[in-house]
Design a protein around this motif. Structure first.
Motif, PDB file in Angstrom:
ATOM      1  N   GLU A   1       7.500  -5.331  -1.832  1.00 58.27           N
ATOM      2  CA  GLU A   1       6.905  -4.916  -0.495  1.00 58.27           C
ATOM      3  C   GLU A   1       6.593  -3.313  -0.486  1.00 58.27           C
ATOM      4  OE1 GLU A   1       6.353  -6.068   2.345  1.00 58.27           O
ATOM      5  OE2 GLU A   1       6.903  -8.320   1.839  1.00 58.27           O
ATOM      6  N   LEU A   2       7.518  -2.606  -1.292  1.00 62.07           N
ATOM      7  CA  LEU A   2       7.440  -1.061  -1.431  1.00 62.07           C
ATOM      8  C   LEU A   2       6.019  -0.899  -2.156  1.00 62.07           C
ATOM      9  CD1 LEU A   2       8.527   1.865  -1.432  1.00 62.07           C
ATOM     10  CD2 LEU A   2       9.177   1.279  -3.756  1.00 62.07           C
ATOM     11  N   ALA A   3       5.646  -1.586  -3.228  1.00 59.24           N
ATOM     12  CA  ALA A   3       4.413  -1.357  -3.823  1.00 59.24           C
ATOM     13  C   ALA A   3       3.172  -1.772  -3.060  1.00 59.24           C
ATOM     14  CB  ALA A   3       4.527  -2.534  -5.197  1.00 59.24           C
ATOM     15  N   ARG A   4       3.412  -2.768  -2.237  1.00 60.93           N
ATOM     16  CA  ARG A   4       2.250  -3.261  -1.334  1.00 60.93           C
ATOM     17  C   ARG A   4       1.853  -1.980  -0.654  1.00 60.93           C
ATOM     18  NH1 ARG A   4       1.314  -6.749   2.814  1.00 60.93           N
ATOM     19  NH2 ARG A   4       3.671  -6.516   3.381  1.00 60.93           N
ATOM     20  N   ARG A   5       3.013  -1.135  -0.098  1.00 62.92           N
ATOM     21  CA  ARG A   5       2.486   0.114   0.609  1.00 62.92           C
ATOM     22  C   ARG A   5       2.159   1.246  -0.194  1.00 62.92           C
ATOM     23  NH1 ARG A   5       5.683  -3.655   2.934  1.00 62.92           N
ATOM     24  NH2 ARG A   5       5.750  -4.074   5.105  1.00 62.92           N
TER      25      ARG A   5
END
Length: 419
Positions: A262-266
């Motif tokens: 989820e972090l990498a997506r943002r």
């Protein structure tokens, strides 16, 4: 209160970063100070207590340098040489480049524990500063003559002035009957440290996403850790991730692989692979502003007086600017032989700081409301606005200087002059 009190020039309730900075400024100028805090200093230096970082604007760095604290944290400070502001994945963005100002970095990112460590170390060199921690103020009394505090262990303190630096839930502000204007956002800030493959090169990113701003703040590289497969140290950034209040708890409960996804997506892939290191923290977001900063023998500083959205990383900087203004007012009054707790002296502090604090509170609130949505026409207008500012050098330099805290009626410390 009974018993012989310890008399000092100022009593500060609250030994957080703002309270300790004020103690350093006053103690370095020759005033005697008592600082009271509920936490023992070793606890405040534990990474598990507060793994957050703070953005130290250029003006705040001058203040910390002027009171002798900055050398103790300089090695742990990562310069911000570039800030890039974008609206989601829009190709239109705003670029702040420190070279356009020519006065050094726009600011620095420092872990809070290193700020506290530098403050405690410097206070140890000031004989006029006494720290009571862990300690609790069991009784507080103020009248025309003095402020008096009784600690839970029976110690009595007396001073012409009491300073409330006890945070946004300030007991002292509440007991003084000072009302506040407050509102909460339906947002939660998730704070963590991200490691990434490529170096950040001192570039900070502020990305406006529908749920709120997502900040990527450059940190110093971690010390070498061969067991973690990083013999040269990890490249690190601090993440301040504003998320919907109803969604944040579910994100925080995710196992690390899912949370990292989820972090990498943002975050994106511009620094290569990204993953989290260390714990995650969260706190609800809201705004608070005290109707006044002063009362009989009392001054409010930092979050006791105001709390804003972290969208621009200016919360601690406002508190440090409070310190510079209040310290100058008090030191000038003492040198003139005036009562430093007199209402006329404190009124100057309040006039000085109110406009800056209210202005930044309204600006950060407005930016958060403007950008925290996904309405198509508004997104286009926002992108065009960012691009327009980016193509207006004079306007952009004005915004940069404002973010650096070097505009307006500056205290002597901000101008690089001694108290």
């Amino acid at each position: 209160m009974t018993g012989e009190p310890l008399s000092v020039d100022t009593i500060i309730v609250g030994g957080g970063m703002v309270g300790l900075t004020l103690a350093a400024a006053l103690g370095g100028a020759g005033l005697s100070v008592a600082v009271i805090d509920r936490e023992a200093p070793p606890a405040l230096l534990d990474p598990a207590f507060d793994g957050r970082v703070s953005a130290i604007a250029a003006g705040s760095q001058r203040i910390l340098q002027g009171i002798g604290v900055w050398p103790g944290m300089a090695a742990a400070a990562e310069p911000i040489v570039d800030i890039r502001v974008s609206d989601g994945d829009s190709p239109l963005f705003l670029h702040y480049d420190s070279r356009e100002i020519g006065e050094g970095p726009l600011g620095w990112i420092v872990e809070n524990r290193f700020i506290r460590r530098a403050l405690f170390a410097h206070l140890d060199t000031l004989p006029g500063v006494r720290l009571f921690a862990p300690a609790t103020a069991a009784g507080i009394a103020r009248d025309l003559g003095a402020a008096r505090v009784e600690l839970a262990d029976g110690t009595h303190l007396r001073a012409p002035l009491l300073v409330a630096a006890d945070g946004r839930h300030s007991r002292i502000r509440r007991e003084a009957g000072i009302r506040t204007a407050e509102w909460t956002y339906r947002q939660t800030a998730i704070v963590c440290t991200a490691a990434h493959e490529r170096p950040h090169r001192g570039i900070a990113h502020e990305r406006f996403l529908p749920a709120g701003p997502f900040a990527i703040l450059p940190m110093t590289d971690a010390p070498p850790d061969p067991e973690a497969g990083a013999p040269l140290g990890l490249h690190r950034s601090s993440i301040v991730w504003t998320e919907r209040a109803d969604l944040a708890p579910r994100l925080l409960e995710l196992p690390q692989p899912e949370f990292d996804a989820e972090l990498a997506r943002r975050f994106g892939d511009f620094l290569g692979a990204v993953w989290t290191v260390g714990p995650r923290w969260s706190y609800p977001l809201g705004v608070l502003h005290a109707e006044r900063y002063i009362d009989e023998r009392l001054a409010l500083v930092g979050d006791a007086a105001h709390a804003i959205h972290p969208i621009a990383g200016q919360g601690l900087n406002l508190g440090i600017r409070d310190v510079a203004a209040l310290a100058e007012v008090l030191v000038d009054a003492q040198r003139l032989g005036l009562d430093i707790g007199a209402s006329t002296v404190l009124a100057r502090y309040q006039r000085w700081r109110r406009f800056d604090n209210v202005t930044l509170m309204l600006v950060t609130d407005g930016l958060n409301r403007l950008f925290s949505n996904d309405f198509g026409p508004l997104r286009l207008a926002r992108g065009l606005g960012l691009a327009a500012v980016n193509r207006a050098p004079a306007l952009k330099r004005f915004f940069m200087r404002h973010a650096m805290g070097t505009l307006g009626e500056l205290p002597r410390l901000t101008r690089g002059e001694p108290l």
